[in-house]
Design a protein around this motif. Structure first.
Motif, PDB file in Angstrom:
ATOM      1  N   ASP A  87      -4.333  -2.093 -28.080  1.00  0.00           N
ATOM      2  CA  ASP A  87      -4.821  -1.705 -29.734  1.00  0.00           C
ATOM      3  C   ASP A  87      -4.342  -0.520 -29.712  1.00  0.00           C
ATOM      4  OD1 ASP A  87      -5.449  -2.233 -32.133  1.00  0.00           O
ATOM      5  OD2 ASP A  87      -7.554  -2.945 -31.886  1.00  0.00           O
ATOM      6  N   SER A  88      -5.415   0.317 -30.269  1.00  0.00           N
ATOM      7  CA  SER A  88      -5.367   1.588 -30.743  1.00  0.00           C
ATOM      8  C   SER A  88      -5.812   2.551 -29.586  1.00  0.00           C
ATOM      9  CB  SER A  88      -6.141   1.930 -31.859  1.00  0.00           C
ATOM     10  OG  SER A  88      -7.619   1.629 -31.832  1.00  0.00           O
ATOM     11  N   SER A  89      -5.553   3.845 -29.515  1.00  0.00           N
ATOM     12  CA  SER A  89      -5.816   4.580 -28.419  1.00  0.00           C
ATOM     13  C   SER A  89      -6.989   4.867 -28.303  1.00  0.00           C
ATOM     14  CB  SER A  89      -5.251   5.993 -28.820  1.00  0.00           C
ATOM     15  OG  SER A  89      -5.503   7.039 -27.750  1.00  0.00           O
ATOM     16  N   LEU A  90      -7.853   4.931 -27.263  1.00  0.00           N
ATOM     17  CA  LEU A  90      -9.220   4.963 -26.991  1.00  0.00           C
ATOM     18  C   LEU A  90      -9.762   6.276 -26.670  1.00  0.00           C
ATOM     19  CD1 LEU A  90      -9.837   1.711 -24.769  1.00  0.00           C
ATOM     20  CD2 LEU A  90     -10.108   1.968 -27.157  1.00  0.00           C
ATOM     21  N   GLY A  91      -9.066   7.231 -26.185  1.00  0.00           N
ATOM     22  CA  GLY A  91      -9.508   8.538 -26.163  1.00  0.00           C
ATOM     23  C   GLY A  91      -8.107   9.511 -26.001  1.00  0.00           C
ATOM     24  N   THR A  92      -8.566  10.769 -25.895  1.00  0.00           N
ATOM     25  CA  THR A  92      -7.454  12.032 -25.507  1.00  0.00           C
ATOM     26  C   THR A  92      -8.320  12.590 -24.264  1.00  0.00           C
ATOM     27  OG1 THR A  92      -8.883  13.460 -26.860  1.00  0.00           O
ATOM     28  CG2 THR A  92      -6.975  12.201 -27.817  1.00  0.00           C
ATOM     29  N   PHE A  93      -6.997  13.420 -23.648  1.00  0.00           N
ATOM     30  CA  PHE A  93      -7.403  13.974 -22.433  1.00  0.00           C
ATOM     31  C   PHE A  93      -7.075  15.353 -22.149  1.00  0.00           C
ATOM     32  CE2 PHE A  93      -6.373   9.396 -21.806  1.00  0.00           C
ATOM     33  CZ  PHE A  93      -7.482   8.724 -21.309  1.00  0.00           C
ATOM     34  N   ASP A  94      -7.789  16.235 -21.563  1.00  0.00           N
ATOM     35  CA  ASP A  94      -7.561  17.565 -21.306  1.00  0.00           C
ATOM     36  C   ASP A  94      -8.225  17.896 -20.057  1.00  0.00           C
ATOM     37  OD1 ASP A  94      -6.992  20.078 -21.899  1.00  0.00           O
ATOM     38  OD2 ASP A  94      -8.472  20.499 -23.234  1.00  0.00           O
ATOM     39  N   ALA A  95      -7.965  19.252 -19.547  1.00  0.00           N
ATOM     40  CA  ALA A  95      -8.227  19.731 -18.154  1.00  0.00           C
ATOM     41  C   ALA A  95      -8.428  21.155 -18.274  1.00  0.00           C
ATOM     42  CB  ALA A  95      -6.935  19.519 -17.284  1.00  0.00           C
ATOM     43  N   ASP A  96      -9.557  21.578 -17.216  1.00  0.00           N
ATOM     44  CA  ASP A  96      -9.876  22.925 -17.264  1.00  0.00           C
ATOM     45  C   ASP A  96     -10.331  23.028 -16.035  1.00  0.00           C
ATOM     46  OD1 ASP A  96     -12.350  21.955 -16.981  1.00  0.00           O
ATOM     47  OD2 ASP A  96     -13.216  22.741 -18.959  1.00  0.00           O
ATOM     48  N   GLU A 144     -13.341  15.484 -11.235  1.00  0.00           N
ATOM     49  CA  GLU A 144     -13.030  16.821 -10.578  1.00  0.00           C
ATOM     50  C   GLU A 144     -12.670  17.027  -9.114  1.00  0.00           C
ATOM     51  OE1 GLU A 144     -16.428  19.227 -11.244  1.00  0.00           O
ATOM     52  OE2 GLU A 144     -17.923  17.328 -10.999  1.00  0.00           O
ATOM     53  N   PHE A 145     -11.906  18.091  -8.876  1.00  0.00           N
ATOM     54  CA  PHE A 145     -11.601  18.390  -7.523  1.00  0.00           C
ATOM     55  C   PHE A 145     -11.546  19.881  -7.367  1.00  0.00           C
ATOM     56  CE2 PHE A 145      -7.420  17.928  -9.501  1.00  0.00           C
ATOM     57  CZ  PHE A 145      -7.001  19.230  -8.909  1.00  0.00           C
ATOM     58  N   SER A 146     -11.813  20.375  -5.999  1.00  0.00           N
ATOM     59  CA  SER A 146     -11.792  21.802  -5.777  1.00  0.00           C
ATOM     60  C   SER A 146     -10.362  22.311  -5.887  1.00  0.00           C
ATOM     61  CB  SER A 146     -12.442  21.885  -4.331  1.00  0.00           C
ATOM     62  OG  SER A 146     -12.263  23.347  -3.962  1.00  0.00           O
ATOM     63  N   THR A 147     -10.426  23.716  -6.316  1.00  0.00           N
ATOM     64  CA  THR A 147      -9.043  24.424  -6.600  1.00  0.00           C
ATOM     65  C   THR A 147      -8.362  24.737  -5.159  1.00  0.00           C
ATOM     66  OG1 THR A 147     -10.198  26.439  -6.507  1.00  0.00           O
ATOM     67  CG2 THR A 147      -9.729  25.488  -8.631  1.00  0.00           C
ATOM     68  N   ASN A 199     -13.773  24.361  -9.521  1.00  0.00           N
ATOM     69  CA  ASN A 199     -13.360  23.133  -9.671  1.00  0.00           C
ATOM     70  C   ASN A 199     -12.444  22.822 -10.760  1.00  0.00           C
ATOM     71  OD1 ASN A 199     -14.699  22.217  -7.321  1.00  0.00           O
ATOM     72  ND2 ASN A 199     -16.492  21.309  -8.723  1.00  0.00           N
ATOM     73  N   VAL A 200     -11.326  22.070 -10.628  1.00  0.00           N
ATOM     74  CA  VAL A 200     -10.381  21.657 -11.797  1.00  0.00           C
ATOM     75  C   VAL A 200     -10.902  20.307 -12.193  1.00  0.00           C
ATOM     76  CG1 VAL A 200      -8.148  20.819 -12.253  1.00  0.00           C
ATOM     77  CG2 VAL A 200      -8.466  22.535 -10.385  1.00  0.00           C
ATOM     78  N   ARG A 201     -11.186  20.269 -13.593  1.00  0.00           N
ATOM     79  CA  ARG A 201     -11.875  19.056 -14.016  1.00  0.00           C
ATOM     80  C   ARG A 201     -10.907  18.524 -15.085  1.00  0.00           C
ATOM     81  NH1 ARG A 201     -17.244  21.216 -17.098  1.00  0.00           N
ATOM     82  NH2 ARG A 201     -15.546  22.130 -18.407  1.00  0.00           N
ATOM     83  N   ILE A 209     -14.222   5.151  -1.067  1.00  0.00           N
ATOM     84  CA  ILE A 209     -15.319   5.901  -0.748  1.00  0.00           C
ATOM     85  C   ILE A 209     -15.727   6.993  -1.896  1.00  0.00           C
ATOM     86  CG2 ILE A 209     -16.177   7.669   1.061  1.00  0.00           C
ATOM     87  CD1 ILE A 209     -14.181   6.406   2.978  1.00  0.00           C
ATOM     88  N   THR A 210     -16.895   6.978  -2.006  1.00  0.00           N
ATOM     89  CA  THR A 210     -17.470   8.128  -3.013  1.00  0.00           C
ATOM     90  C   THR A 210     -17.984   9.102  -2.289  1.00  0.00           C
ATOM     91  OG1 THR A 210     -17.847   6.522  -4.654  1.00  0.00           O
ATOM     92  CG2 THR A 210     -18.771   8.414  -5.010  1.00  0.00           C
ATOM     93  N   GLY A 211     -17.606  10.312  -2.472  1.00  0.00           N
ATOM     94  CA  GLY A 211     -18.361  11.431  -1.725  1.00  0.00           C
ATOM     95  C   GLY A 211     -17.268  12.147  -0.980  1.00  0.00           C
ATOM     96  N   ASP A 212     -17.764  12.751   0.292  1.00  0.00           N
ATOM     97  CA  ASP A 212     -16.969  13.601   1.214  1.00  0.00           C
ATOM     98  C   ASP A 212     -16.734  12.750   2.548  1.00  0.00           C
ATOM     99  OD1 ASP A 212     -16.386  15.768  -0.304  1.00  0.00           O
ATOM    100  OD2 ASP A 212     -18.241  16.711   0.470  1.00  0.00           O
TER     101      ASP A 212
END
Length: 447
Positions: A411-420, A365-368, A425-427, A230-233
């Motif tokens: 194969d090789s890495s496709l990306g890097t990840f971070d959060a804030d 993302e999700f609510s703190t 909201n936490v992203r 389900i997408t959304g609330d």
């Protein structure tokens, strides 16, 4: 001679007067007529009382619905009047004695009549019968109150059923839905139709059971092999009961390579397995991340725990249209494998994020206030290349900390990840390593 006779009668008169005085002193003035009159009144009153008692007994018998034949002997009290003859003066003394005897007899008769009436009332057989009938009824009532009697239990069950039936019907009314005034009978009596309220007609009508029947539904729901996404609330009123996929269990007594699970590689690009192996008292627990590029499969094993020795080694391959997770037992002892899996689709998820730049992009993302920590399984796909990582994330409402591990890539890495944290909201954010179209799919568990 005349003087002597005069003295004789004078003596008699004197004796008579003394006798009368003596009688009066003992019983007082006696009025014969009054005495008989009182006796008669007393007898009549006793007879009336007796008749009243008879009526009461008859009423009691009628109330008890019992026919009781009463045979009663009625005694007639006959009054006989005894004429009183006025004697000559010479026999006055004898008359006085007879009168006194008659008075005493009348008094005794009155007493006997009263005693007789009392005895008849007390010994009345009808009253005894009535009392016996009452005792019988009481005994029957006690028998009916015997709750262990099968007949009583059956009757009570039937009465309870009737009571519930009446309560359910609310005292009467229509018992078939189709005949209610606010129901469109023609539209609801069709296979596959469900009730939906139509405001324009003010009636309930039949609509096709498509999951959204008239009142809205899961407009952003997607059915997949492992459940509904389900997408959304999702707002739920009432209790939510969890239903999880059953564990996959495989038992083997061979050291040959055994397939523990398979899935269609064209649908899912990666998976995460938690696998437990047991043999006797030995336990081996591990987590495996698995990916594929359509031709080859890759795994990484981590977070391994064991009691005793390692019970198996693991690998993966593609066989036909399926991707398989394989186990090779360490001995021929009976080994039981129990698996729980999380499958991630290759593409087509409504919540997947695709980027064609190297700019940092929010992929979830999700609510703190929803949780203080989250566990992510992140899949990045670029053409046939796949990159999967596991990320643990925590926050205090202001600052976010995270760690990435269990990386596996074709194969090789496709990306890097971070959060804030942005606003409330936490992203979770990703930065692709190239501008080539890269699709991110995320599986999140909030804690």
């Amino acid at each position: 001679m005349n003087a002597e006779l005069k003295d004789f009668f004078s003596a008699i008169g004197k004796a008579k007067k003394e006798k009368e005085d003596e009688v009066r002193s003992l019983v007082g003035e006696i009025d014969i007529d009054s005495m008989f009159s009182q006796v008669k009144v007393s007898i009549e009153e006793d007879n009336k009382k007796k008749e009243e008692q008879k009526k009461q007994i008859a009423a009691l018998e009628s109330w008890l619905y019992t026919e009781v034949v009463v045979k009663e002997e009625e005694e007639e009290i006959t009054e006989e009047s005894t004429p009183i003859v006025v004697p000559h003066e010479e026999i006055e003394e004898e008359v006085e004695e007879e009168v006194e005897e008659e008075i005493e007899e009348e008094i005794e008769e009155e007493v006997e009549v009263e005693e007789e009436v009392v005895v008849e009332v007390e010994d009345d057989s009808t009253v005894d019968q009535a009392l016996k009938i009452l005792e019988t009824i009481k005994s029957k009532e006690e028998i009916r109150e015997n709750v262990s009697d099968p007949e009583i239990i059956k009757i009570r069950r039937e009465l309870e059923y009737l009571k519930n039936l009446v309560n359910a019907q609310g005292g009467g009314g229509e018992v078939r839905l189709e005949f209610l005034d606010d129901v469109d009978r023609d539209s609801i009596k069709v296979d596959g139709k469900v009730l939906s309220y139509q405001a324009s007609t003010g009636k309930f009508i039949g609509v096709t059971n498509s999951g959204e029947g008239g009142g809205g539904g899961l407009s952003n729901a997607e059915t997949i092999s492992t459940g509904v996404k389900i997408t959304g609330d999702l707002v739920v009123t009432g209790e939510v009961l969890a239903s999880t996929e059953a564990p996959i269990v495989t038992t083997t007594t061979s050291t040959s390579q055994t397939a523990l699970d398979t899935f269609a590689h064209s649908t899912y690009a990666s998976a995460v397995y938690n696998i437990q192996a047991t043999s006797g008292s030995d336990v081996h627990l591990t987590t495996i991340n698995l990916i594929h590029d359509g031709s080859n499969a890759y795994i990484t094993e981590f977070a391994t725990l064991k009691i005793g020795s390692l019970l198996a080694s693991y690998s993966a391959d593609i066989s036909g249209l399926n991707l398989r997770i394989l186990a090779t037992p360490a001995s021929t002892n009976s080994t039981v494998f129990t698996l729980k899996r999380t499958l991630i689709r290759g593409s087509g998820n409504t919540d997947e994020v695709t980027t064609t730049s190297t700019t940092e992009t929010t992929i979830d993302e999700f609510s703190t206030s929803s949780g203080s920590s989250a566990v992510y399984i992140v899949q990045a796909k670029q053409g046939s290349n796949v990159h999967t990582s596991k990320i643990h994330l925590v926050h205090d409402g202001t600052t976010v900390s995270m760690t990435e591990f269990a990386k596996v890539k074709t194969d090789s890495s496709l990306g890097t990840f971070d959060a804030d944290i942005s606003g409330s909201n936490v992203r979770l954010r990703a930065t692709s390593t190239s501008a080539t179209s890269t699709t991110y799919n995320v599986n999140r568990t909030l804690l």
